[in-house]
Scaffold this motif. Structure first.
Motif, short mmCIF file in Angstrom:
data_model
loop_
_atom_site.label_atom_id
_atom_site.label_comp_id
_atom_site.label_asym_id
_atom_site.label_seq_id
_atom_site.Cartn_x
_atom_site.Cartn_y
_atom_site.Cartn_z
N PRO A 1 0.83 -1.22 0.00
CA PRO A 1 0.00 0.00 0.00
C PRO A 1 0.85 1.25 0.00
O PRO A 1 1.87 1.33 0.70
N VAL B 1 -6.45 -0.88 -5.30
CA VAL B 1 -5.27 -0.30 -4.65
C VAL B 1 -4.07 -1.21 -4.74
O VAL B 1 -2.95 -0.82 -4.40
N ARG C 1 -6.70 1.70 3.21
CA ARG C 1 -5.50 1.66 2.38
C ARG C 1 -5.68 2.61 1.20
O ARG C 1 -6.76 2.69 0.61
N LYS D 1 -4.16 4.33 -2.54
CA LYS D 1 -3.30 4.34 -3.72
C LYS D 1 -3.29 5.78 -4.23
O LYS D 1 -4.36 6.36 -4.48
#
Length: 435
Positions: free
Chosen positions: A64, A126, A246, A248
């Protein structure tokens, strides 16, 4: 055609074939040394660029970019928080996560793992984990499958076990394959432990291996995935409650700043993590090697450049008569110095340009060259079980080529100053009086 005196004489000396063989040898050695230093430095920098690119493109495709993990209380109504974060212009995707640490048991074999409870669909936004599946298939959303199943199918799925995705290293150490059933042993929560017991029996979760992924490095030996609903049930969370989110992001090297910005806007007390906490040592190692190799190779280029000093001093000794005649004809100190600076620069320019061309060419094909050497020797320089790549990547950066060649030229010019200054100090009366 009019030419300045220093340019005319300097070009004549450069084109001249006269001179002692030893001086010619030192001159050729200095040029060759500069060329080799420049070429090697360009190849090393290209290899470091390649590792950086692979780090950003491959390793961070599964690790991540950033995580916001709840400090005390879990995050309720995570969908609303994720939707809020998605409005940030630097955020590409957001996915929930519940982190567990436990043991996997298969027959008598045990393996400690980090288990991540994830939403199967959002996780692929992600992370590219599904691209590294080598056996089985990345599980469908457990929540969707459970809601669509009939009562009989639900009972059968319960008996069969919850799907789990394992790293290849974990599967190898447990000697399991897809379809095998095993147990996840998880520690009891502190509030669930009896005050009369010093140690509580672990929670047992029956799971079945639905897929195995192979990424490379230590990740394969430590990581497993569970459906988010199963992880939430184990932790006693509600269906819309998770441990963290998480992220991105568009720029991985700005992940920390983006995560902090989102955390300040988030209405929950969270820890802020980014990829540098777990994998930053790799990037730091690359930067350290880049810096050390740049310094070492610049020193090598400097040593080769200062061989020009020896060459020019011998040339000055040989050309003392010519220098004396030029000075009696009215040549200034500056013109005499320019003559020998030009002669020394020719070695530096030739070495820097040839080294830049050779280094650039080799850097473009460095991956294939190293692969050919590995095949010839029957060995692997980089192991995919240890590193996250099993080949030597290379990315040529033209700005670094210009910088390297420019540094070599500057060092070669600096090396000519002392011999040229000595040439300008030649006394015509003393030299011509001895001849």
């Amino acid at each position: 055609m009019f030419q300045p005196l220093s340019l005319f004489v300097g070009l004549r000396y450069i084109r001249s074939r006269r001179g002692k063989g030893f001086a010619k040898f030192i001159s050729a050695a200095s040029t060759l040394g500069i060329a080799i230093g420049v070429a090697v430095l360009i190849m090393v920098l290209s290899a470091m660029n390649g590792f950086e690119k692979v780090l950003a493109d491959k390793l961070l495709s599964i690790v991540p970019h950033a995580e916001l993990i709840a400090v005390n209380e879990p995050i309720n109504d995570w969908q609303q928080g994720a939707q809020q974060m998605q409005t940030h212009p630097e955020v590409i995707a957001v996915a929930p996560v519940i982190k567990l640490t436990g043991m996997l048991q298969y027959k008598s074999a045990l393996k400690a793992v980090e288990v991540r409870g994830v939403d199967a669909k959002l996780e692929t936004l992600v992370s590219d984990i599904d691209d590294y599946i080598v056996e089985g298939q990345w599980f469908k959303s457990h929540e969707q499958a459970a809601s669509a199943a009939t009562p009989g199918e639900k009972q059968g799925a319960k008996k069969q076990g919850i799907p789990i995705v394992l790293g290849a290293g974990v599967a190898k150490q447990l000697s399991v394959k897809t379809g095998d059933k095993l147990q996840v042993l998880l520690p009891q929560q502190s509030g669930e432990q009896s005050n009369r017991q010093r140690f509580s029996a672990p929670k047992r979760l029956n799971v079945v291996v639905s897929a195995i992924f192979r990424f490379g490095g230590t990740i394969d030996d430590t990581l497993a995935y569970l459906p988010l609903s199963a992880a939430a049930k184990v932790q006693g969370f509600e269906s819309d409650t998770v441990q963290g989110l998480r992220l991105k992001v568009t720029d991985v090297f700005a992940a920390n700043n983006i995560a902090r910005d989102l955390a300040y806007r988030f209405n929950h007390y969270v820890y802020i993590y980014d990829w540098t906490y777990t994998q930053g040592h790799l990037f730091n190692d690359i930067q350290l090697v880049r810096t050390v190799m740049f310094i070492v190779m610049v020193i090598v280029i400097a040593v080769a450049s200062f061989n020009i000093v020896s060459t020019l001093i011998m040339v000055v000794k040989e050309k003392q008569s010519d220098i004396a005649i030029l000075k009696t004809m009215g040549a200034s100190h500056r013109q005499i110095m320019t003559v020998f600076v030009m002669q020394g620069m020719s070695n530096g320019i030739l070495g820097a340009l040839s080294g830049a061309v050779i280094g650039s060419y080799l850097a473009l094909y460095l991956t294939d060259i190293v692969a050919g050497v590995e095949q010839l020797l029957g060995t692997k320089f980089l192991s995919g079980d240890v590193y996250f790549v099993n080949y030597l990547p290379s990315v040529l950066n033209l700005n670094e080529v210009y910088l390297t060649a420019g540094v070599a030229m500057v060092l070669s010019v600096l090396a000519t100053i002392y011999p040229a200054w000595q040439a300008a100090k030649v006394d015509p009366a003393q030299v011509l009086g001895q001849s």
